[in-house]
Design a protein around this motif. Sequence first.
Motif, PDB file in Angstrom:
ATOM      1  N   GLY A  89       0.820  -1.193   0.000  1.00 40.96           N
ATOM      2  CA  GLY A  89       0.000   0.000   0.000  1.00 40.96           C
ATOM      3  C   GLY A  89       0.855   1.243   0.000  1.00 40.96           C
ATOM      4  O   GLY A  89       2.028   1.204   0.362  1.00 40.96           O
ATOM      5  N   TRP A  90       0.259   2.324  -0.434  1.00 42.45           N
ATOM      6  CA  TRP A  90       0.953   3.611  -0.467  1.00 42.45           C
ATOM      7  C   TRP A  90      -0.079   4.722  -0.417  1.00 42.45           C
ATOM      8  O   TRP A  90      -1.262   4.513  -0.647  1.00 42.45           O
ATOM      9  N   THR A  91       0.388   5.914  -0.104  1.00 42.65           N
ATOM     10  CA  THR A  91      -0.480   7.085  -0.058  1.00 42.65           C
ATOM     11  C   THR A  91      -0.159   7.986  -1.239  1.00 42.65           C
ATOM     12  O   THR A  91       0.995   8.383  -1.427  1.00 42.65           O
ATOM     13  N   ASP A  92      -1.169   8.298  -2.032  1.00 42.02           N
ATOM     14  CA  ASP A  92      -1.001   9.186  -3.181  1.00 42.02           C
ATOM     15  C   ASP A  92      -0.658  10.572  -2.644  1.00 42.02           C
ATOM     16  O   ASP A  92      -1.446  11.166  -1.898  1.00 42.02           O
ATOM     17  N   LYS A 121      -3.771  12.286  -1.246  1.00 41.24           N
ATOM     18  CA  LYS A 121      -3.667  11.760   0.126  1.00 41.24           C
ATOM     19  C   LYS A 121      -4.509  10.505   0.329  1.00 41.24           C
ATOM     20  O   LYS A 121      -4.688  10.050   1.444  1.00 41.24           O
ATOM     21  N   ASN A 122      -5.030   9.931  -0.754  1.00 41.24           N
ATOM     22  CA  ASN A 122      -5.799   8.690  -0.674  1.00 41.24           C
ATOM     23  C   ASN A 122      -4.858   7.512  -0.480  1.00 41.24           C
ATOM     24  O   ASN A 122      -3.776   7.463  -1.069  1.00 41.24           O
ATOM     25  N   ARG A 123      -5.287   6.553   0.330  1.00 40.89           N
ATOM     26  CA  ARG A 123      -4.519   5.332   0.562  1.00 40.89           C
ATOM     27  C   ARG A 123      -4.859   4.334  -0.533  1.00 40.89           C
ATOM     28  O   ARG A 123      -6.027   4.072  -0.806  1.00 40.89           O
ATOM     29  N   SER A 158      -4.283   0.434  -2.016  1.00 42.19           N
ATOM     30  CA  SER A 158      -3.832  -0.931  -1.777  1.00 42.19           C
ATOM     31  C   SER A 158      -3.400  -1.527  -3.104  1.00 42.19           C
ATOM     32  O   SER A 158      -4.058  -1.317  -4.129  1.00 42.19           O
TER      33      SER A 158
END
Length: 110
Positions: A53-56, A60-62, A64
Motif C-alpha cells: 500500500g501507499w499514499t497518493d 492523500k488517498n490510501r 492498496s
Amino acid sequence: MPYLKVEILLPHYYNSSAGKRKKIEGKKYSKTFEEIVERFGGCTVDNSTLIGGWTDPNTKNRISDENSTYWVVCEKTKKNVEFFHNLKKKLKTRFEQKDIMMYYVTINKF
C-alpha cells in the motif's frame, strides 16, 4: 566484476479510474518478460502476490496494491543501469501507473 540484482514490482491492477480498478492484461507481463530475456538472456518471475500500500501524495488517498516480482542479475555497467532507467519509464506507460517500484542491489556472484 560486480553484478546487479534488479527487482521490479509489477502491479496487478491499473491505477484507479473513477474509483474502479481494472485487472492488467497478461500480454503486458509477457512483453516485459520477453524484453528482459532478450536483453539479458534470462529473467525470474515470482507470481506470489505481494500485498502493499501507499499514499497518493496528490490526493492523500490510501491505495492498496497487489504485485508480482520480476528480477534479473546482470553485469553492473552504465549501459545496463541506463537500460533499467529507460525500462522503468516504459513500464509506467505500459501499466498506466504513476510509478513502478524498481530497485537494484550490487552483488558478487560465486
